[in-house]
Design a protein around this motif. Sequence first.
Motif, mmCIF file in Angstrom:
data_model
loop_
_atom_site.group_PDB
_atom_site.id
_atom_site.type_symbol
_atom_site.label_atom_id
_atom_site.label_comp_id
_atom_site.label_asym_id
_atom_site.label_seq_id
_atom_site.Cartn_x
_atom_site.Cartn_y
_atom_site.Cartn_z
ATOM 1 N N ILE A 109 1.024 -1.122 0.130
ATOM 2 C CA ILE A 109 0.075 -0.007 -0.028
ATOM 3 C C ILE A 109 0.848 1.242 0.065
ATOM 4 O O ILE A 109 1.899 1.321 0.628
ATOM 5 N N ILE A 110 0.355 2.100 -0.790
ATOM 6 C CA ILE A 110 1.058 3.668 -0.713
ATOM 7 C C ILE A 110 -0.034 4.443 -0.394
ATOM 8 O O ILE A 110 -1.110 4.699 -1.181
ATOM 9 N N ALA A 111 0.075 5.212 0.789
ATOM 10 C CA ALA A 111 -0.968 5.901 1.072
ATOM 11 C C ALA A 111 -0.537 7.537 1.237
ATOM 12 O O ALA A 111 0.509 7.785 1.746
ATOM 13 N N ILE A 112 -1.229 7.974 0.555
ATOM 14 C CA ILE A 112 -0.926 9.843 0.398
ATOM 15 C C ILE A 112 -1.907 10.358 1.184
ATOM 16 O O ILE A 112 -3.240 10.530 0.904
ATOM 17 N N THR A 113 -1.430 11.340 1.991
ATOM 18 C CA THR A 113 -1.971 12.299 2.854
ATOM 19 C C THR A 113 -1.619 13.707 2.879
ATOM 20 O O THR A 113 -0.456 13.787 2.363
ATOM 21 N N GLY A 114 -2.231 14.495 3.194
ATOM 22 C CA GLY A 114 -1.796 15.976 3.475
ATOM 23 C C GLY A 114 -3.202 16.807 3.402
ATOM 24 O O GLY A 114 -4.118 16.708 2.833
ATOM 25 N N ARG A 175 -1.291 -0.270 7.602
ATOM 26 C CA ARG A 175 0.442 0.212 7.561
ATOM 27 C C ARG A 175 0.667 -0.027 6.303
ATOM 28 O O ARG A 175 0.718 -1.012 5.307
ATOM 29 N N PRO A 176 0.868 0.978 5.418
ATOM 30 C CA PRO A 176 1.504 1.430 4.201
ATOM 31 C C PRO A 176 2.981 0.978 4.068
ATOM 32 O O PRO A 176 3.800 1.427 5.149
ATOM 33 N N ARG A 177 3.021 0.456 2.997
ATOM 34 C CA ARG A 177 4.511 0.126 2.728
ATOM 35 C C ARG A 177 5.468 1.639 2.589
ATOM 36 O O ARG A 177 6.312 1.965 2.687
ATOM 37 N N VAL A 178 4.515 2.703 1.905
ATOM 38 C CA VAL A 178 5.162 3.871 1.477
ATOM 39 C C VAL A 178 3.968 4.881 2.244
ATOM 40 O O VAL A 178 2.686 4.866 1.343
ATOM 41 N N ALA A 179 4.292 5.798 2.985
ATOM 42 C CA ALA A 179 3.398 6.618 3.460
ATOM 43 C C ALA A 179 3.901 7.931 3.043
ATOM 44 O O ALA A 179 5.070 8.332 2.877
ATOM 45 N N VAL A 180 2.973 8.755 2.622
ATOM 46 C CA VAL A 180 3.392 10.298 1.903
ATOM 47 C C VAL A 180 2.705 11.303 2.529
ATOM 48 O O VAL A 180 1.510 11.249 2.650
ATOM 49 N N LEU A 181 3.443 12.326 3.135
ATOM 50 C CA LEU A 181 2.718 13.187 3.998
ATOM 51 C C LEU A 181 3.154 14.591 3.496
ATOM 52 O O LEU A 181 4.485 15.150 3.294
ATOM 53 N N LEU A 182 2.226 15.232 2.624
ATOM 54 C CA LEU A 182 2.656 16.437 1.620
ATOM 55 C C LEU A 182 2.731 17.824 2.219
ATOM 56 O O LEU A 182 3.480 18.355 2.266
ATOM 57 N N ASN A 183 1.757 18.012 3.475
ATOM 58 C CA ASN A 183 1.741 19.222 4.086
ATOM 59 C C ASN A 183 0.570 19.206 5.040
ATOM 60 O O ASN A 183 -0.305 18.415 5.224
ATOM 61 N N LYS A 203 -3.417 13.475 10.805
ATOM 62 C CA LYS A 203 -2.620 13.150 9.714
ATOM 63 C C LYS A 203 -1.495 12.391 9.942
ATOM 64 O O LYS A 203 -1.109 11.501 9.070
ATOM 65 N N CYS A 204 -0.916 12.371 10.880
ATOM 66 C CA CYS A 204 0.190 11.584 11.329
ATOM 67 C C CYS A 204 -0.098 10.209 11.737
ATOM 68 O O CYS A 204 1.079 9.322 11.674
ATOM 69 N N ARG A 205 -1.257 9.571 11.782
ATOM 70 C CA ARG A 205 -1.640 8.424 11.952
ATOM 71 C C ARG A 205 -1.206 7.482 10.732
ATOM 72 O O ARG A 205 -1.278 6.312 10.940
ATOM 73 N N VAL A 206 -0.976 8.263 9.579
ATOM 74 C CA VAL A 206 -0.557 7.573 8.204
ATOM 75 C C VAL A 206 0.528 6.913 8.430
ATOM 76 O O VAL A 206 0.774 5.808 7.908
ATOM 77 N N PHE A 207 1.636 7.228 9.228
ATOM 78 C CA PHE A 207 2.877 6.376 9.572
ATOM 79 C C PHE A 207 2.831 5.624 10.885
ATOM 80 O O PHE A 207 3.782 5.062 11.442
ATOM 81 N N MET A 208 1.885 5.667 11.598
ATOM 82 C CA MET A 208 1.891 5.166 13.215
ATOM 83 C C MET A 208 2.395 3.649 13.059
ATOM 84 O O MET A 208 2.789 3.158 14.068
#
Length: 342
Positions: A109-114, A175-183, A203-208
């Motif tokens: 999974i690649i999860a993109i948030t911001g 759990r994403p293999r790649v988490a992307v946090l834009l802003n 927002k920061c739960r994306v990488f918890m």
Amino acid sequence: MEFQGKTYGIIGAARSGRAVALLLKAHGARVFVSDTAPAEKLSEAVIELEQHGIPYECGGHTERLLHSDVLVLSPGVPSDIPIVRQAQARGLKVVGEIEVASWFCKGPIIAITGTNGKTTTTTLLGRIFEDARRPAVVAGNIGNAFSQVVLSMTQEHTAILEVSSFQLDTIETFRPRVAVLLNITPDHLDRYGHSMERYTASKCRVFMNQTQGDTIVYNADDPVVRAEVERGARPAVKKLPFSISKPLAEGAFVRDGKMVVRFDGQEREVIATDHISIKGAHNLMNAMAAVLAARVMSIPTASVRATLRNFKGVEHRLEFVRELNGITFVNDSKATNVDSVW
């Protein structure tokens, strides 16, 4: 996981709610869907639920939901509504649709948030995978619900997900293999008690749940993002920053008008920044985030470069309409908060 015989109460009968209901029913669970809207406003949902023999209620949430083993929230449903608080007080498990779908995901999974740029970055990354002929699904807060497409995935597929703060509020093991946090800038604060700290934490739960073998791609030019990643990401997680203002020891940055990526001891010039088809400093950052995620997933630079030259962006986001009498008309109707307008 064992679903046979368990009851899942699903709050929200829109696209995501119906998709997760069908997903769980297909795996032997008993499901019940509840929505506050009256039946006449849910005609499409009612037809689909009745076609599949799924019980439902309209016009409000009743005690029947509290007889579930698990409550599943659609993305637009606040996690602090009375029925959810009652469920939590009784010790019921409460999760979101994207959490449930992740239980069935066979590939990475690649999860993109911001706050801003999620849709553009997710769409661009999906196009990068498509152009590189790499199997992927694009879903989440964009297009299809994750529950709707997850069963079509194999181990070779990558799930590229746009993920909102609302969806992240109700994850547990996602759990994403790649988490992307834009802003992270102020938005939706009414949902978070007008607290920037609570919104940031969401927002920061994306990488918890990330750990060894996972990567977080993040905006080093955003002081909130940078501080949260440096403070909150686990030491085993690989951290890949991007910046349009300064060179980086590892990650993506601009040098002499070119996007440069340093990754695993290698440096590559990806593309001249004025050759990227989507314009603006914010889109340069979106492109950097997508390029780094693609690099982690071993997509060739030449293929990425070709996509960056040809990708036309997403409608309603600085979308060129026409030029008339020397005036350029641009549709930017997706700019719904101050930072997005800026």
